[in-house]
Design a protein around this motif. Structure first.
Motif, PDB file in Angstrom:
ATOM      1  N   ALA A  16     -13.482  -4.279   0.447  1.00 29.03           N
ATOM      2  CA  ALA A  16     -13.995  -2.929   0.666  1.00 29.03           C
ATOM      3  C   ALA A  16     -13.256  -2.342   1.857  1.00 29.03           C
ATOM      4  O   ALA A  16     -12.758  -3.075   2.716  1.00 29.03           O
ATOM      5  CB  ALA A  16     -15.496  -2.939   0.914  1.00 29.03           C
ATOM      6  N   MET A  17     -13.203  -1.013   1.909  1.00 26.28           N
ATOM      7  CA  MET A  17     -12.442  -0.341   2.952  1.00 26.28           C
ATOM      8  C   MET A  17     -13.240   0.835   3.502  1.00 26.28           C
ATOM      9  O   MET A  17     -13.897   1.565   2.755  1.00 26.28           O
ATOM     10  CB  MET A  17     -11.110   0.163   2.379  1.00 26.28           C
ATOM     11  N   SER A  18     -13.181   0.999   4.829  1.00 24.63           N
ATOM     12  CA  SER A  18     -13.752   2.174   5.485  1.00 24.63           C
ATOM     13  C   SER A  18     -12.639   2.870   6.249  1.00 24.63           C
ATOM     14  O   SER A  18     -11.926   2.236   7.031  1.00 24.63           O
ATOM     15  CB  SER A  18     -14.875   1.784   6.449  1.00 24.63           C
ATOM     16  N   ILE A  19     -12.481   4.155   6.021  1.00 22.73           N
ATOM     17  CA  ILE A  19     -11.445   4.959   6.660  1.00 22.73           C
ATOM     18  C   ILE A  19     -12.147   5.989   7.531  1.00 22.73           C
ATOM     19  O   ILE A  19     -12.902   6.827   7.033  1.00 22.73           O
ATOM     20  CB  ILE A  19     -10.549   5.640   5.604  1.00 22.73           C
ATOM     21  N   LEU A  20     -11.897   5.924   8.837  1.00 24.46           N
ATOM     22  CA  LEU A  20     -12.630   6.739   9.801  1.00 24.46           C
ATOM     23  C   LEU A  20     -11.700   7.756  10.454  1.00 24.46           C
ATOM     24  O   LEU A  20     -10.667   7.377  11.026  1.00 24.46           O
ATOM     25  CB  LEU A  20     -13.250   5.850  10.892  1.00 24.46           C
ATOM     26  N   ALA A  21     -12.057   9.023  10.388  1.00 29.16           N
ATOM     27  CA  ALA A  21     -11.313  10.090  11.081  1.00 29.16           C
ATOM     28  C   ALA A  21      -9.820   9.990  10.806  1.00 29.16           C
ATOM     29  O   ALA A  21      -9.000   9.980  11.713  1.00 29.16           O
ATOM     30  CB  ALA A  21     -11.587  10.041  12.583  1.00 29.16           C
ATOM     31  N   SER A  22      -9.471   9.924   9.541  1.00 28.75           N
ATOM     32  CA  SER A  22      -8.083   9.696   9.168  1.00 28.75           C
ATOM     33  C   SER A  22      -7.768  10.466   7.899  1.00 28.75           C
ATOM     34  O   SER A  22      -8.658  10.840   7.136  1.00 28.75           O
ATOM     35  CB  SER A  22      -7.835   8.200   8.947  1.00 28.75           C
ATOM     36  N   ALA A  23      -6.470  10.702   7.701  1.00 26.47           N
ATOM     37  CA  ALA A  23      -5.990  11.344   6.476  1.00 26.47           C
ATOM     38  C   ALA A  23      -4.518  10.990   6.326  1.00 26.47           C
ATOM     39  O   ALA A  23      -3.809  10.837   7.329  1.00 26.47           O
ATOM     40  CB  ALA A  23      -6.172  12.858   6.537  1.00 26.47           C
ATOM     41  N   PRO A  27     -13.949  -0.673  -3.354  1.00 23.38           N
ATOM     42  CA  PRO A  27     -14.990   0.220  -2.821  1.00 23.38           C
ATOM     43  C   PRO A  27     -14.545   0.804  -1.483  1.00 23.38           C
ATOM     44  O   PRO A  27     -14.155   0.066  -0.573  1.00 23.38           O
ATOM     45  CB  PRO A  27     -16.199  -0.711  -2.660  1.00 23.38           C
ATOM     46  N   THR A  28     -14.574   2.119  -1.373  1.00 18.22           N
ATOM     47  CA  THR A  28     -14.013   2.790  -0.200  1.00 18.22           C
ATOM     48  C   THR A  28     -14.952   3.884   0.278  1.00 18.22           C
ATOM     49  O   THR A  28     -15.467   4.661  -0.530  1.00 18.22           O
ATOM     50  CB  THR A  28     -12.646   3.418  -0.536  1.00 18.22           C
ATOM     51  N   GLN A  29     -15.187   3.912   1.593  1.00 17.34           N
ATOM     52  CA  GLN A  29     -15.901   5.042   2.169  1.00 17.34           C
ATOM     53  C   GLN A  29     -14.991   5.740   3.169  1.00 17.34           C
ATOM     54  O   GLN A  29     -14.213   5.088   3.873  1.00 17.34           O
ATOM     55  CB  GLN A  29     -17.209   4.617   2.843  1.00 17.34           C
ATOM     56  N   VAL A  30     -15.054   7.049   3.192  1.00 11.11           N
ATOM     57  CA  VAL A  30     -14.265   7.864   4.112  1.00 11.11           C
ATOM     58  C   VAL A  30     -15.236   8.656   4.971  1.00 11.11           C
ATOM     59  O   VAL A  30     -16.057   9.418   4.444  1.00 11.11           O
ATOM     60  CB  VAL A  30     -13.316   8.809   3.351  1.00 11.11           C
ATOM     61  N   LEU A  31     -15.161   8.469   6.282  1.00 13.82           N
ATOM     62  CA  LEU A  31     -16.012   9.192   7.222  1.00 13.82           C
ATOM     63  C   LEU A  31     -15.142  10.132   8.034  1.00 13.82           C
ATOM     64  O   LEU A  31     -14.187   9.693   8.688  1.00 13.82           O
ATOM     65  CB  LEU A  31     -16.743   8.216   8.151  1.00 13.82           C
ATOM     66  N   HIS A  32     -15.469  11.412   7.987  1.00 15.35           N
ATOM     67  CA  HIS A  32     -14.648  12.418   8.659  1.00 15.35           C
ATOM     68  C   HIS A  32     -15.565  13.465   9.267  1.00 15.35           C
ATOM     69  O   HIS A  32     -16.445  13.989   8.586  1.00 15.35           O
ATOM     70  CB  HIS A  32     -13.692  13.066   7.652  1.00 15.35           C
ATOM     71  N   GLY A  75      -6.493 -17.555   7.431  1.00 14.07           N
ATOM     72  CA  GLY A  75      -6.962 -18.176   6.204  1.00 14.07           C
ATOM     73  C   GLY A  75      -7.976 -17.362   5.426  1.00 14.07           C
ATOM     74  O   GLY A  75      -8.769 -17.933   4.662  1.00 14.07           O
ATOM     75  N   HIS A  76      -7.939 -16.038   5.561  1.00 13.73           N
ATOM     76  CA  HIS A  76      -8.893 -15.189   4.851  1.00 13.73           C
ATOM     77  C   HIS A  76      -8.256 -14.654   3.572  1.00 13.73           C
ATOM     78  O   HIS A  76      -7.443 -13.722   3.610  1.00 13.73           O
ATOM     79  CB  HIS A  76      -9.347 -14.037   5.738  1.00 13.73           C
ATOM     80  N   ALA A  77      -8.614 -15.250   2.453  1.00 13.74           N
ATOM     81  CA  ALA A  77      -8.042 -14.825   1.177  1.00 13.74           C
ATOM     82  C   ALA A  77      -8.525 -13.437   0.789  1.00 13.74           C
ATOM     83  O   ALA A  77      -7.791 -12.658   0.183  1.00 13.74           O
ATOM     84  CB  ALA A  77      -8.400 -15.834   0.084  1.00 13.74           C
ATOM     85  N   LYS A  78      -9.768 -13.114   1.137  1.00 14.82           N
ATOM     86  CA  LYS A  78     -10.336 -11.797   0.882  1.00 14.82           C
ATOM     87  C   LYS A  78     -11.029 -11.312   2.150  1.00 14.82           C
ATOM     88  O   LYS A  78     -11.572 -12.123   2.910  1.00 14.82           O
ATOM     89  CB  LYS A  78     -11.318 -11.828  -0.299  1.00 14.82           C
ATOM     90  N   PHE A  79     -11.049 -10.005   2.335  1.00 12.95           N
ATOM     91  CA  PHE A  79     -11.620  -9.482   3.579  1.00 12.95           C
ATOM     92  C   PHE A  79     -11.922  -7.995   3.410  1.00 12.95           C
ATOM     93  O   PHE A  79     -11.433  -7.324   2.501  1.00 12.95           O
ATOM     94  CB  PHE A  79     -10.666  -9.700   4.755  1.00 12.95           C
ATOM     95  N   HIS A  80     -12.742  -7.495   4.333  1.00 13.88           N
ATOM     96  CA  HIS A  80     -13.040  -6.076   4.442  1.00 13.88           C
ATOM     97  C   HIS A  80     -12.115  -5.470   5.500  1.00 13.88           C
ATOM     98  O   HIS A  80     -11.639  -6.170   6.400  1.00 13.88           O
ATOM     99  CB  HIS A  80     -14.498  -5.858   4.853  1.00 13.88           C
ATOM    100  N   VAL A  81     -11.902  -4.162   5.413  1.00 16.08           N
ATOM    101  CA  VAL A  81     -11.022  -3.473   6.359  1.00 16.08           C
ATOM    102  C   VAL A  81     -11.686  -2.183   6.810  1.00 16.08           C
ATOM    103  O   VAL A  81     -12.258  -1.446   5.996  1.00 16.08           O
ATOM    104  CB  VAL A  81      -9.650  -3.120   5.730  1.00 16.08           C
ATOM    105  N   VAL A  82     -11.602  -1.904   8.110  1.00 15.16           N
ATOM    106  CA  VAL A  82     -11.970  -0.597   8.636  1.00 15.16           C
ATOM    107  C   VAL A  82     -10.813  -0.122   9.513  1.00 15.16           C
ATOM    108  O   VAL A  82     -10.274  -0.888  10.312  1.00 15.16           O
ATOM    109  CB  VAL A  82     -13.299  -0.636   9.424  1.00 15.16           C
ATOM    110  N   GLY A  83     -10.408   1.114   9.329  1.00 17.71           N
ATOM    111  CA  GLY A  83      -9.318   1.677  10.111  1.00 17.71           C
ATOM    112  C   GLY A  83      -9.691   3.030  10.664  1.00 17.71           C
ATOM    113  O   GLY A  83     -10.252   3.874   9.960  1.00 17.71           O
ATOM    114  N   HIS A  84      -9.385   3.238  11.943  1.00 17.73           N
ATOM    115  CA  HIS A  84      -9.685   4.514  12.599  1.00 17.73           C
ATOM    116  C   HIS A  84      -8.395   5.281  12.849  1.00 17.73           C
ATOM    117  O   HIS A  84      -7.430   4.726  13.373  1.00 17.73           O
ATOM    118  CB  HIS A  84     -10.406   4.275  13.930  1.00 17.73           C
ATOM    119  N   SER A  85      -8.362   6.557  12.461  1.00 19.68           N
ATOM    120  CA  SER A  85      -7.207   7.425  12.713  1.00 19.68           C
ATOM    121  C   SER A  85      -5.948   6.793  12.123  1.00 19.68           C
ATOM    122  O   SER A  85      -5.884   6.548  10.927  1.00 19.68           O
ATOM    123  CB  SER A  85      -7.088   7.695  14.219  1.00 19.68           C
TER     124      SER A  85
END
Length: 233
Positions: A112-119, A207-212, A83-93
């Motif tokens: 918002a999205m966080s992308i960790l060690a991914s491409a 809004p997106t952050q990329v950590l690499h 039941g989450h109409a909106k949410f944040h996401v973080v994904g690794h690799s």
């Protein structure tokens, strides 16, 4: 924690904490337990939703049809169920690839999205590493050898300054009751090998952050482009 019955799988997931919903997508060879060290730091600020991707953990059957896009659709179905109409996401690799594919499915829902060690690439060397690890795993005594071969690719040099770190990590991995099998590992590798991105980082409108890491061995940063020089005539 509960399982979500979908058309062809039973999707296992974990929920912890309180606050805005944060969907946490694990990477290759990993399941919801891979967030164990980070989850306590976030649980006072977010409701953490951690699914076991297809072919991992307690999601069954392990050999259901699998692709990065399908796993993104599974994740969206889970957020619908909760039941989450909106949410944040973080994904690794590989989870970062899933996060971007999820954006293409429901861009208006991701806050918002966080992308960790991914491409959004399938680097030939990275696939060669995974293929070699699988071959080692299937060899005699491979159950331990493949993990020892994996660790230099995923841990920093400082990890190896104390030999007990390797033995501790190995013991924990071998004791984990929901570890991915060699066959399931091969199944997931084929899903990654067939990945074709539908979304690029420039397409993301949330809004997106990329950590690499500067020295990520599995997914190295692309070399700097050499500026074109115009010849004088």
């Amino acid at each position: 924690m509960p399982d979500l019955p979908l058309s062809d799988i039973s999707l296992h997931y974990e929920v912890d904490g309180s606050g805005p919903p944060l969907l946490m997508l694990a990477g290759m060879l990993s399941d919801s337990a891979s967030w164990g060290a980070l989850a306590p730091l976030l649980s006072d600020h977010f409701t953490l939703i951690r699914p076991d991707n297809r072919s991992t953990g307690r999601t069954t059957p392990w050999d259901a049809e699998t692709s990065v896009g399908q796993m993104a659709r599974d994740a969206l179905a889970l957020m619908d169920e909760l039941g989450h109409a909106k949410f944040h996401v973080v994904g690794h690799s590989m989870g970062g690839l899933m996060a971007m594919e999820l954006f293409s499915l429901a861009p208006e829902r991701i806050q918002a999205m966080s992308i960790l060690a991914s491409a959004p690439v399938r680097a030939p060397r990275t696939m060669a590493v995974f293929d070699a690890l699988l071959a080692v795993r299937r060899a005699p005594e491979g159950a331990q050898l493949w993990l020892r071969a994996l660790y230099p690719w995923v841990f920093t040099p400082g990890f190896f300054s104390d030999p007990t770190n390797t033995e501790t990590a190995l013991a924990a991995a071998l004791a984990y009751p929901h570890a991915q099998s060699a066959d399931a590992m091969a199944h997931q590798l084929e899903a990654l090998r067939g990945f074709r991105p539908t979304v690029r980082p420039a397409d993301l409108r949330c809004p997106t952050q990329v950590l690499h890491g500067a020295e990520d061995l599995l997914i190295p940063a692309p070399p700097p482009r050499t500026p074109l020089r115009r010849s004088r005539t």
